[in-house]
Design a protein around this motif. Sequence first.
Motif, PDB file in Angstrom:
ATOM      1  N   HIS A 326       0.864  -1.184   0.000  1.00  0.00           N
ATOM      2  CA  HIS A 326       0.000   0.000   0.000  1.00  0.00           C
ATOM      3  C   HIS A 326       0.894   1.224   0.000  1.00  0.00           C
ATOM      4  O   HIS A 326       1.594   1.497   0.954  1.00  0.00           O
ATOM      5  CB  HIS A 326      -0.940  -0.015   1.210  1.00  0.00           C
ATOM      6  N   GLY A 327       0.884   1.969  -1.118  1.00  0.00           N
ATOM      7  CA  GLY A 327       1.867   2.988  -1.362  1.00  0.00           C
ATOM      8  C   GLY A 327       2.923   2.367  -2.275  1.00  0.00           C
ATOM      9  O   GLY A 327       2.736   1.274  -2.814  1.00  0.00           O
ATOM     10  N   PRO A 328       4.048   3.057  -2.443  1.00  0.00           N
ATOM     11  CA  PRO A 328       4.438   4.318  -1.811  1.00  0.00           C
ATOM     12  C   PRO A 328       3.898   5.532  -2.557  1.00  0.00           C
ATOM     13  O   PRO A 328       3.635   5.464  -3.761  1.00  0.00           O
ATOM     14  CB  PRO A 328       5.961   4.261  -1.902  1.00  0.00           C
ATOM     15  N   PHE A 329       3.751   6.631  -1.793  1.00  0.00           N
ATOM     16  CA  PHE A 329       3.283   7.894  -2.359  1.00  0.00           C
ATOM     17  C   PHE A 329       4.206   9.021  -1.893  1.00  0.00           C
ATOM     18  O   PHE A 329       4.614   9.046  -0.732  1.00  0.00           O
ATOM     19  CB  PHE A 329       1.851   8.202  -1.921  1.00  0.00           C
ATOM     20  N   TYR A 337       3.858   5.065   3.132  1.00  0.00           N
ATOM     21  CA  TYR A 337       3.488   3.687   2.820  1.00  0.00           C
ATOM     22  C   TYR A 337       2.841   3.081   4.064  1.00  0.00           C
ATOM     23  O   TYR A 337       2.942   3.623   5.177  1.00  0.00           O
ATOM     24  CB  TYR A 337       4.723   2.866   2.424  1.00  0.00           C
ATOM     25  N   LEU A 344       0.239   3.753   8.674  1.00  0.00           N
ATOM     26  CA  LEU A 344       0.903   4.572   7.668  1.00  0.00           C
ATOM     27  C   LEU A 344       2.181   5.165   8.260  1.00  0.00           C
ATOM     28  O   LEU A 344       2.163   5.695   9.390  1.00  0.00           O
ATOM     29  CB  LEU A 344      -0.015   5.683   7.169  1.00  0.00           C
ATOM     30  N   SER A 369      -5.546   1.700  -1.756  1.00  0.00           N
ATOM     31  CA  SER A 369      -5.065   3.073  -1.597  1.00  0.00           C
ATOM     32  C   SER A 369      -5.049   3.773  -2.950  1.00  0.00           C
ATOM     33  O   SER A 369      -4.851   3.151  -3.996  1.00  0.00           O
ATOM     34  CB  SER A 369      -3.675   3.079  -0.957  1.00  0.00           C
ATOM     35  N   PHE A 377      -5.579  11.786   2.313  1.00  0.00           N
ATOM     36  CA  PHE A 377      -5.338  10.416   1.856  1.00  0.00           C
ATOM     37  C   PHE A 377      -6.682   9.705   1.658  1.00  0.00           C
ATOM     38  O   PHE A 377      -7.346   9.335   2.631  1.00  0.00           O
ATOM     39  CB  PHE A 377      -4.501   9.686   2.908  1.00  0.00           C
ATOM     40  N   TRP A 379      -8.997   6.384   0.330  1.00  0.00           N
ATOM     41  CA  TRP A 379      -8.825   4.958   0.088  1.00  0.00           C
ATOM     42  C   TRP A 379     -10.178   4.261   0.163  1.00  0.00           C
ATOM     43  O   TRP A 379     -11.178   4.846   0.571  1.00  0.00           O
ATOM     44  CB  TRP A 379      -7.830   4.357   1.078  1.00  0.00           C
TER      45      TRP A 379
END
Length: 436
Positions: A326-329, A337, A344, A369, A377, A379
């Motif tokens: 989940h991520g990365p951003f 992440y 998070l 996500s 954020f 999701w």
Amino acid sequence: MERVAASRAFSDTTSVVLVGLLLVGCVAPTSGNVSPTGSSAGSTVTSSPGVGALTSPPISPLPLLDPPSLTILLPDEFAPNGSYVSPDGRFVAARARDWGRVVLFRITSLSPRASLAQITPVAEVRGFADEVSWLEDSSAVLVGTDLDPTHGVQNHDPSGDGRRVAMLNTDGRVVVAPEKARDVLYHRANAAPDGRWVWVAERCCAQQVLMLSRDGTEIRTVVRPAPAGVSVGFVGWDHDGLLLYWEVSGGGSALVAVDLGGTERYRISAPTGFGAVAWGVLASAPDRSWQLLELGGGMGSSFRARRLLIGHDLRSVPPQLDAASHGPFAFGDEIVYADETGTLRAYQPSTGRVRDLPLRLDLSLGPASIGISDGFFPWMELTRGFVADLATGRKAPLPLQRATLNVSIVAGARLAEYHYADNAIVIFDLATITKH
């Protein structure tokens, strides 16, 4: 370069009904028109019936419905799931349901309290179109099209031999690029840091790297066609504005940096044991002082590894970030992440610091996500949408569709969702929703 001055207005009217409310707007007829022709390999600036600027009375807005969101109703000819809002949220490039036309619309909300937008046509291109790609500054959208107004998804030439790239500028100018540019591959175009060149493709999997000038008139071959036994692919841009591409040969792989003249400046070999991997950028600092890269074995391979590019060095990342699903951003100068517990975390490449954010995903609900927009954020968990403020952890329901998730991040803490069922695009104000 041929220049044709002309304009085309939408005609006919239709009525669109949503939740018992009537919206009257102007839409264009769908009859075929003659597309621009010519054997020259040069670009064309044109406003012909097949490609050009449009003028029209706007589709009118309705009064306040739901302040935390803005709804855009598309004419029935267009499909929201084939359309994309510009990064700044001021325009939408709408593709026809038969893939035979793309129209650039301006989005206008007449007051901060209005919840239904008006859209006004700006420019169009006719012919089979399978992808639209926005410049990050929202000044233009690129469309891969065959320019034949009689073609759609059912009767286009799958070889792509007649394809061109059309650039629809938000000021109404339309430029057809030279013949060598045939494809755009992503919804966000990858332009050089100075904005003067944009990556385009000759074919989906062509073994060379082409650049299109921002005015749409020139194609430059930066990386020449690869010889037998060698594969190449575009990656992005480094901190100094050099073009990055990957090169695979002899069972090994390297990241290569060149200037726009094609002169190699440096190369970085993949770590020992990685083999013939392709490279891609997952997240980047605003100034590209660091970039998180993913190296993968391609189709049929489960191999994947993440590394940081800082200067000319390739560095390892924390194991949890390397394994995160989940991520990365990118989040300012950090990478966000979710760890194995769903918490998070934010990793700062420049210092190596890792900190926990005040938000935890329920991994048992299969979260999906989406990204980060100005610190918010969004999701999905099963069929429920949520948004949270990453600074405070404050969480709120986000009324996303329960069917296939089809969204894009919009600047200003916003998220665009594309509704196929009711032919609408909804732009959510994530900050307002979280506050309420």
